[in-house]
Write a protein that holds these residues in place. Sequence first.
Motif, PDB file in Angstrom:
ATOM      1  N   TRP A  73      43.545  49.888  10.667  1.00  0.00           N
ATOM      2  CA  TRP A  73      42.744  49.244   9.638  1.00  0.00           C
ATOM      3  C   TRP A  73      41.479  48.687  10.278  1.00  0.00           C
ATOM      4  O   TRP A  73      41.515  48.171  11.394  1.00  0.00           O
ATOM      5  CB  TRP A  73      43.509  48.086   9.010  1.00  0.00           C
ATOM      6  CG  TRP A  73      44.646  48.492   8.132  1.00  0.00           C
ATOM      7  CD1 TRP A  73      45.882  48.933   8.526  1.00  0.00           C
ATOM      8  CD2 TRP A  73      44.662  48.471   6.708  1.00  0.00           C
ATOM      9  NE1 TRP A  73      46.655  49.193   7.438  1.00  0.00           N
ATOM     10  CE2 TRP A  73      45.936  48.910   6.295  1.00  0.00           C
ATOM     11  CE3 TRP A  73      43.731  48.119   5.733  1.00  0.00           C
ATOM     12  CZ2 TRP A  73      46.304  49.010   4.965  1.00  0.00           C
ATOM     13  CZ3 TRP A  73      44.095  48.210   4.402  1.00  0.00           C
ATOM     14  CH2 TRP A  73      45.368  48.661   4.023  1.00  0.00           C
ATOM     15  N   MET A  74      40.367  48.771   9.571  1.00  0.00           N
ATOM     16  CA  MET A  74      39.137  48.124  10.019  1.00  0.00           C
ATOM     17  C   MET A  74      38.721  47.144   8.936  1.00  0.00           C
ATOM     18  O   MET A  74      38.697  47.473   7.749  1.00  0.00           O
ATOM     19  CB  MET A  74      38.016  49.131  10.264  1.00  0.00           C
ATOM     20  CG  MET A  74      36.735  48.460  10.758  1.00  0.00           C
ATOM     21  SD  MET A  74      35.449  49.654  11.236  1.00  0.00           S
ATOM     22  CE  MET A  74      35.964  49.977  12.934  1.00  0.00           C
ATOM     23  N   VAL A  75      38.409  45.940   9.357  1.00  0.00           N
ATOM     24  CA  VAL A  75      37.978  44.899   8.427  1.00  0.00           C
ATOM     25  C   VAL A  75      36.871  44.097   9.089  1.00  0.00           C
ATOM     26  O   VAL A  75      36.840  43.958  10.316  1.00  0.00           O
ATOM     27  CB  VAL A  75      39.177  44.008   8.001  1.00  0.00           C
ATOM     28  CG1 VAL A  75      39.698  43.192   9.148  1.00  0.00           C
ATOM     29  CG2 VAL A  75      38.825  43.137   6.823  1.00  0.00           C
ATOM     30  N   ASP A  76      35.957  43.613   8.278  1.00  0.00           N
ATOM     31  CA  ASP A  76      34.851  42.798   8.783  1.00  0.00           C
ATOM     32  C   ASP A  76      35.337  41.363   8.894  1.00  0.00           C
ATOM     33  O   ASP A  76      35.489  40.668   7.885  1.00  0.00           O
ATOM     34  CB  ASP A  76      33.645  42.904   7.845  1.00  0.00           C
ATOM     35  CG  ASP A  76      32.400  42.250   8.408  1.00  0.00           C
ATOM     36  OD1 ASP A  76      32.521  41.434   9.350  1.00  0.00           O
ATOM     37  OD2 ASP A  76      31.309  42.555   7.907  1.00  0.00           O
ATOM     38  N   HIS A 101      37.910  45.259  14.324  1.00  0.00           N
ATOM     39  CA  HIS A 101      36.779  44.537  13.735  1.00  0.00           C
ATOM     40  C   HIS A 101      35.639  45.524  13.536  1.00  0.00           C
ATOM     41  O   HIS A 101      35.374  46.358  14.395  1.00  0.00           O
ATOM     42  CB  HIS A 101      36.283  43.437  14.683  1.00  0.00           C
ATOM     43  CG  HIS A 101      37.287  42.376  14.948  1.00  0.00           C
ATOM     44  ND1 HIS A 101      37.331  41.210  14.238  1.00  0.00           N
ATOM     45  CD2 HIS A 101      38.290  42.303  15.852  1.00  0.00           C
ATOM     46  CE1 HIS A 101      38.314  40.456  14.696  1.00  0.00           C
ATOM     47  NE2 HIS A 101      38.910  41.098  15.675  1.00  0.00           N
ATOM     48  N   GLY A 102      34.945  45.406  12.419  1.00  0.00           N
ATOM     49  CA  GLY A 102      33.772  46.238  12.202  1.00  0.00           C
ATOM     50  C   GLY A 102      33.173  45.961  10.844  1.00  0.00           C
ATOM     51  O   GLY A 102      33.872  45.520   9.936  1.00  0.00           O
ATOM     52  N   ASP A 103      31.892  46.207  10.711  1.00  0.00           N
ATOM     53  CA  ASP A 103      31.257  46.007   9.419  1.00  0.00           C
ATOM     54  C   ASP A 103      31.722  47.106   8.463  1.00  0.00           C
ATOM     55  O   ASP A 103      32.234  48.145   8.880  1.00  0.00           O
ATOM     56  CB  ASP A 103      29.731  46.005   9.556  1.00  0.00           C
ATOM     57  CG  ASP A 103      29.214  47.354  10.014  1.00  0.00           C
ATOM     58  OD1 ASP A 103      28.942  48.199   9.139  1.00  0.00           O
ATOM     59  OD2 ASP A 103      29.092  47.575  11.242  1.00  0.00           O
ATOM     60  N   TYR A 104      31.530  46.869   7.159  1.00  0.00           N
ATOM     61  CA  TYR A 104      32.073  47.795   6.179  1.00  0.00           C
ATOM     62  C   TYR A 104      31.322  49.113   6.110  1.00  0.00           C
ATOM     63  O   TYR A 104      31.901  50.126   5.726  1.00  0.00           O
ATOM     64  CB  TYR A 104      32.205  47.124   4.806  1.00  0.00           C
ATOM     65  CG  TYR A 104      33.408  46.217   4.784  1.00  0.00           C
ATOM     66  CD1 TYR A 104      34.688  46.742   4.953  1.00  0.00           C
ATOM     67  CD2 TYR A 104      33.285  44.848   4.659  1.00  0.00           C
ATOM     68  CE1 TYR A 104      35.798  45.939   4.979  1.00  0.00           C
ATOM     69  CE2 TYR A 104      34.404  44.027   4.679  1.00  0.00           C
ATOM     70  CZ  TYR A 104      35.654  44.576   4.841  1.00  0.00           C
ATOM     71  OH  TYR A 104      36.765  43.774   4.881  1.00  0.00           O
ATOM     72  N   LEU A 105      30.074  49.163   6.495  1.00  0.00           N
ATOM     73  CA  LEU A 105      29.372  50.446   6.547  1.00  0.00           C
ATOM     74  C   LEU A 105      30.027  51.352   7.590  1.00  0.00           C
ATOM     75  O   LEU A 105      30.294  52.530   7.341  1.00  0.00           O
ATOM     76  CB  LEU A 105      27.889  50.227   6.867  1.00  0.00           C
ATOM     77  CG  LEU A 105      27.019  51.476   6.878  1.00  0.00           C
ATOM     78  CD1 LEU A 105      27.040  52.184   5.533  1.00  0.00           C
ATOM     79  CD2 LEU A 105      25.584  51.116   7.254  1.00  0.00           C
TER      80      LEU A 105
END
Length: 197
Positions: A73-76, A101-105
Amino acid sequence: MDVSANSLLGMVAAGRLDMAFVHEVEGSALRVPRGLCLRVLVEREPQFVTLAADHPAAARREVRLADLAGERWMVDSTVDGEWDALCRVLRAAGLEPDLLHGDYLTAYSLAATGEVVTVSQPTAHPRPDLAMRPLEGDPIGVRLLLAARCEGELDRAYAELEAAYWDVARQAPAYQEWLARAARSAADDDEPRPRGR
């Protein structure tokens, strides 16, 4: 724009913004500065999952968390409350997936290639390479709020914001389907039930 609702509320309180449209993640109350006025646009908006269009779970109308047990999963984490909400929901389902961790783009780009799955607003603009689906049981929700320094500002802006929100919602097929199901379910709940003897 700022991904932190708390930052936006602080800017309104400081007079750097006239008003802010923010969301409050369930279980993660916003820090509302003293003196701000709030108006609720939507009491509870479900958060959807976004995954590759060819992901096996994308064929389902609703996605079970168990269907995503092996996914990353990636979530900001800079979006107030979203990291904590996702962790709570996954733990409650007995899952311990990799969380990035990461921005939604970036998350959407990686989801399109099948590298990750992510949470999204149901009003997110559809893309042919992504599937946005409700999570079974709607375990993650947010409250949508308009904030200003006085009620008069809220009165002037609210109707326009409400119209704009529902205009965007009408362009999101998965959300429209969810709203129709929710309306049918509410209507069924309101129907008089036969009484037993």
